[in-house]
Write a protein that holds these residues in place. Sequence first.
Motif, short mmCIF file in Angstrom:
data_model
loop_
_atom_site.label_atom_id
_atom_site.label_comp_id
_atom_site.label_asym_id
_atom_site.label_seq_id
_atom_site.Cartn_x
_atom_site.Cartn_y
_atom_site.Cartn_z
N GLY A 29 0.84 -1.19 0.00
CA GLY A 29 0.00 0.00 0.00
C GLY A 29 0.88 1.24 0.00
O GLY A 29 2.03 1.20 0.43
N ALA A 76 -1.03 4.12 4.16
CA ALA A 76 -2.10 3.13 4.02
C ALA A 76 -2.11 2.18 5.21
O ALA A 76 -3.02 1.36 5.34
CB ALA A 76 -1.95 2.36 2.72
N LYS A 93 0.03 -0.35 5.96
CA LYS A 93 0.21 -1.75 5.57
C LYS A 93 0.90 -2.56 6.65
O LYS A 93 0.62 -3.74 6.84
CB LYS A 93 1.00 -1.84 4.26
CG LYS A 93 2.32 -1.08 4.25
CD LYS A 93 2.93 -1.06 2.86
CE LYS A 93 4.11 -0.11 2.79
NZ LYS A 93 3.70 1.31 2.90
N HIS A 125 -3.69 -5.44 -1.82
CA HIS A 125 -3.41 -4.03 -2.10
C HIS A 125 -4.36 -3.16 -1.28
O HIS A 125 -5.57 -3.19 -1.47
CB HIS A 125 -3.59 -3.74 -3.59
CG HIS A 125 -3.48 -2.28 -3.93
ND1 HIS A 125 -4.22 -1.70 -4.95
CD2 HIS A 125 -2.73 -1.28 -3.39
CE1 HIS A 125 -3.93 -0.42 -5.01
NE2 HIS A 125 -3.04 -0.14 -4.08
N LEU A 126 -3.80 -2.38 -0.35
CA LEU A 126 -4.58 -1.44 0.43
C LEU A 126 -4.69 -0.15 -0.38
O LEU A 126 -3.74 0.62 -0.49
CB LEU A 126 -3.92 -1.18 1.78
CG LEU A 126 -3.73 -2.43 2.66
CD1 LEU A 126 -2.99 -2.07 3.94
CD2 LEU A 126 -5.07 -3.06 2.99
#
Length: 247
Positions: A15, A19, A21, A120-121
């Motif tokens: 990310g 984000a 992650k 995937h963020l």
Amino acid sequence: HGVPPHNMRLLAVIGAPTAEKYVVGRLLGARLRSPVLSVRTLIDTEVNHCTYIGQRLAEARHAALPGQLLPTKLVGPLIMQALQGAQRVGTPCAVLVGAPRSIEQWNMLRNAGVAPELVHLMLPEQRKVHRQGSRHVCAGCAYPLYPPEDADKAGAAPLVGCGCDDGTPDALPQLAVDTNAGGLAQRNAEWEAATAPLLEQLRARGSGLHEVKVLEALDHTWASVQLALGIGTGEGDGCGGYTAVSS
């Protein structure tokens, strides 16, 4: 640097900056009782111990722009060695955070016989801009804290709180991190340049990719991640049990 055949499930969390992650990766590891392999930690360990590869990584870091990918020829062996260690102990699942971030890194894993599920963020642009230069963490648990996104309407709104402040007369200090908005914008640009082609390739293929929108509240993002991965949610799976993590 090949990895022996094994049915280990590998969840790779990526990310853009902010984000969170690394937070989500640690939560996934705790939820699945699986080892968490942080690419940043692998690199930092080599650099801090001044190993041969650590010295080369330090040189590459010094020469790179903020957020720019370090050479796969340096980072790749660290990732593969960590995966080999997880597979040797027979763990059914592992969480890799921070890679693959490019087609080259993805191909490195696939050529070694590893088939990761990429998480995937997705950080919406408006949320990405809002978070630039405003990230704090709780001094007690390192929970990520941001001003509410409607702060302009609410006036001088405080940062979002975390669970360890519940019932305490004095809130724990909130430490400011990533306050360089310009540097964070550069990191986001580098992330996009390296990772967008990989995401486009996986979207076209239609498999091996889970995309989860980053919501304002971490608890809500975490619930979405669990649903996307089919690991379910339940009482006690929220972020209240979050323990010291940095993103």
